[in-house]
Design a protein around this motif. Structure first.
Motif, short mmCIF file in Angstrom:
data_model
loop_
_atom_site.label_atom_id
_atom_site.label_comp_id
_atom_site.label_asym_id
_atom_site.label_seq_id
_atom_site.Cartn_x
_atom_site.Cartn_y
_atom_site.Cartn_z
N UNK A 263 -2.26 -6.87 -8.39
CA UNK A 263 -0.78 -7.40 -8.13
C UNK A 263 -0.52 -7.63 -6.86
N UNK A 264 -1.35 -7.07 -5.87
CA UNK A 264 -1.10 -7.24 -4.46
C UNK A 264 -1.80 -8.29 -3.74
N UNK A 265 -2.67 -9.07 -4.51
CA UNK A 265 -3.55 -10.01 -4.17
C UNK A 265 -2.53 -11.10 -3.52
N UNK A 266 -2.93 -11.63 -2.22
CA UNK A 266 -2.28 -12.62 -1.45
C UNK A 266 -1.01 -11.98 -0.97
N UNK A 267 -0.55 -10.77 -1.14
CA UNK A 267 0.63 -10.35 -0.36
C UNK A 267 0.37 -9.57 0.86
N UNK A 268 1.08 -9.86 2.04
CA UNK A 268 0.90 -9.28 3.14
C UNK A 268 1.74 -7.93 3.34
N UNK A 269 2.67 -7.83 2.34
CA UNK A 269 3.75 -6.70 2.49
C UNK A 269 3.83 -6.18 1.05
N UNK A 270 3.62 -4.84 0.92
CA UNK A 270 3.77 -4.35 -0.40
C UNK A 270 4.64 -3.03 -0.35
N UNK A 271 5.04 -2.61 -1.38
CA UNK A 271 5.83 -1.36 -1.55
C UNK A 271 4.88 -0.25 -1.89
N UNK A 272 4.78 0.88 -1.06
CA UNK A 272 3.91 2.04 -1.40
C UNK A 272 4.91 3.18 -1.18
N UNK A 273 5.29 3.80 -2.70
CA UNK A 273 5.91 5.02 -2.48
C UNK A 273 7.40 5.09 -1.56
N UNK A 274 7.99 3.98 -1.90
CA UNK A 274 9.09 3.49 -1.12
C UNK A 274 9.41 3.16 0.03
N UNK A 275 7.99 2.78 0.62
CA UNK A 275 7.95 2.29 2.10
C UNK A 275 7.31 0.79 1.95
N UNK A 276 7.71 0.11 2.88
CA UNK A 276 7.24 -1.39 3.04
C UNK A 276 5.77 -1.25 3.93
N UNK A 277 4.66 -1.69 3.33
CA UNK A 277 3.74 -1.53 4.11
C UNK A 277 2.97 -2.70 4.24
N UNK A 278 2.66 -3.07 5.59
CA UNK A 278 1.86 -4.43 5.86
C UNK A 278 0.31 -4.27 5.64
N UNK A 279 -0.26 -5.36 5.82
CA UNK A 279 -1.81 -5.64 5.93
C UNK A 279 -2.36 -4.97 7.11
N UNK A 280 -1.71 -4.76 8.13
CA UNK A 280 -2.30 -4.06 9.31
C UNK A 280 -2.32 -2.72 9.09
N UNK A 281 -1.51 -2.04 8.31
CA UNK A 281 -1.54 -0.53 8.09
C UNK A 281 -2.77 -0.50 6.89
N UNK A 282 -3.29 -1.43 6.16
CA UNK A 282 -4.44 -1.31 5.42
C UNK A 282 -5.66 -1.12 6.17
N UNK A 283 -5.68 -1.95 7.38
CA UNK A 283 -6.77 -1.77 8.52
C UNK A 283 -6.76 -0.57 9.00
N UNK A 284 -5.58 0.07 9.10
CA UNK A 284 -5.49 1.44 9.91
C UNK A 284 -5.78 2.45 8.91
N UNK A 285 -5.65 2.33 7.60
CA UNK A 285 -5.74 3.27 6.58
C UNK A 285 -7.38 3.30 6.33
N UNK A 286 -8.00 2.23 6.29
CA UNK A 286 -9.38 2.19 6.13
C UNK A 286 -10.21 2.59 7.19
N UNK A 287 -9.68 2.49 8.36
CA UNK A 287 -10.25 3.30 9.56
C UNK A 287 -10.30 4.84 9.40
N UNK A 288 -8.93 5.22 9.10
CA UNK A 288 -8.99 6.61 8.74
C UNK A 288 -9.69 7.26 7.80
N UNK A 289 -9.66 6.84 6.61
CA UNK A 289 -10.41 7.05 5.72
C UNK A 289 -11.89 7.31 5.97
N UNK A 290 -12.52 6.19 6.67
CA UNK A 290 -13.88 5.96 7.20
C UNK A 290 -14.02 7.16 8.02
N UNK A 291 -13.31 7.68 9.06
CA UNK A 291 -13.51 8.75 9.91
C UNK A 291 -13.59 10.19 9.12
#
Length: 302
Positions: A263-291
């Motif tokens: 459902x998030x395909x093609x979206x740059x901003x989505x709602x996650x637990x009541x917060x608006x999250x941008x794709x730039x936050x996805x990059x940060x999240x992937x880095x944090x999980x990797x570390x």
């Protein structure tokens, strides 16, 4: 000037231990330590008459068992010193993960080393770290970082050196570093603008655990990726403060899962637990999980 897109390293750099290359016993102990990176120092911690001995120590150490799960950085003397060329020849021979340049004042300091590594056909994996420890280095931090993102540059990381900076400016070593904070934040802004990492300066009194703990928390709040250390006793606190906590990991995993939803395909901003999250936050999240995964793997391997 053309520059590459800012992309930060995925390496762990919470705890960066500086070890005098003249101390063979300390070199051997690094293998068993839980630091993320080791700086093998040929510069400030080695007396002039023992520089050659320190280089021989590093040759012997690198010829032994590999240093697993840690970045290996060699801190050289200034190239315009009588020791600089011999230090660079050693770097080219040993091929560490990075060479740390002292007292970087301007972009050309980085580019000249980049050119020398390229001329020697050094592997692309051999990166450059820069000590920012002079008034000119602070003033030129953004220009130096930008140069690090031009084609052919290998710059990955800034390391702040406050001992030299205090000496040259007369700023006193006070708790909280009140008068140094604007300069420290200038470094953080520069690295974030151009996709580099920033390592905070050493804390000199390794026996004062409470003050060190407070300074780690302060540096993390400012946005630093880790801290340069002078003693193994400081490793645990640095790893704790600059590593992701369980809440941050859980939040990052939720962001990754949300963007993985069809459902998030093609979206740059989505709602996650009541917060608006941008794709730039996805990059940060992937880095944090990797570390976080790297940290878990290291703990499992012990």
């Amino acid at each position: 000037m053309t520059r590459n897109s800012p992309t930060r390293s995925l390496n762990l750099r919470r705890s960066v231990l500086s070890v005098p290359a003249i101390n063979a016993r300390a070199l051997e102990k690094t293998c068993a330590l839980d630091c993320d990176a080791v700086i093998f120092d040929l510069e400030d911690s080695v007396a002039p008459e023992r520089k050659a001995e320190a280089r021989e120590n590093l040759k012997a150490f690198f010829s032994g068992a590999p240093l697993l799960n840690k970045e290996r950085i060699i801190r050289i003397n200034a190239l315009d010193s009588i020791f600089g060329n011999a230090d660079m020849e050693l770097v080219l021979a040993l091929e560490p993960d990075a060479v740390l340049l002292p007292k970087v004042d301007e972009p050309q300091d980085v580019m000249s080393i980049s050119d020398r590594l390229a001329d020697a056909d050094a592997p692309e994996s051999l990166r450059i770290w820069a000590m920012i420890e002079t008034p000119r280095g602070i003033l030129n931090a953004a220009a130096i970082a930008e140069a690090g993102r031009t084609p052919g540059s290998r710059l990955d990381c800034f390391v702040v050196g406050l001992n030299d900076l205090r000496k040259e400016t007369g700023v006193l070593p006070q708790p909280g570093r009140t008068y140094l904070v604007p300069w420290l934040m200038q470094v953080v802004l520069a690295v974030r603008a151009y996709g580099l990492d920033a390592i905070d300066s050493v804390f000199n009194d390794f026996k004062d655990a409470d003050a060190f703990d407070a300074e780690c928390a302060h540096a993390r709040a400012m946005g630093f990726d880790g801290k340069m250390l002078i003693h193994p006793a400081q490793i645990e606190a640095a790893n704790l403060h600059f590593g992701p906590d369980e809440a941050a990991i859980a939040e990052a995993e939720a962001i990754i899962a949300a963007f993985a939803d069809p459902a998030a395909e093609g979206l740059n901003v989505i709602n996650v637990n009541g917060r608006m999250i941008e794709r730039l936050h996805l990059v940060q999240a992937e880095s944090l999980v990797h570390k976080a995964r790297l940290i878990a793997e290291r703990q499992t391997a012990k």
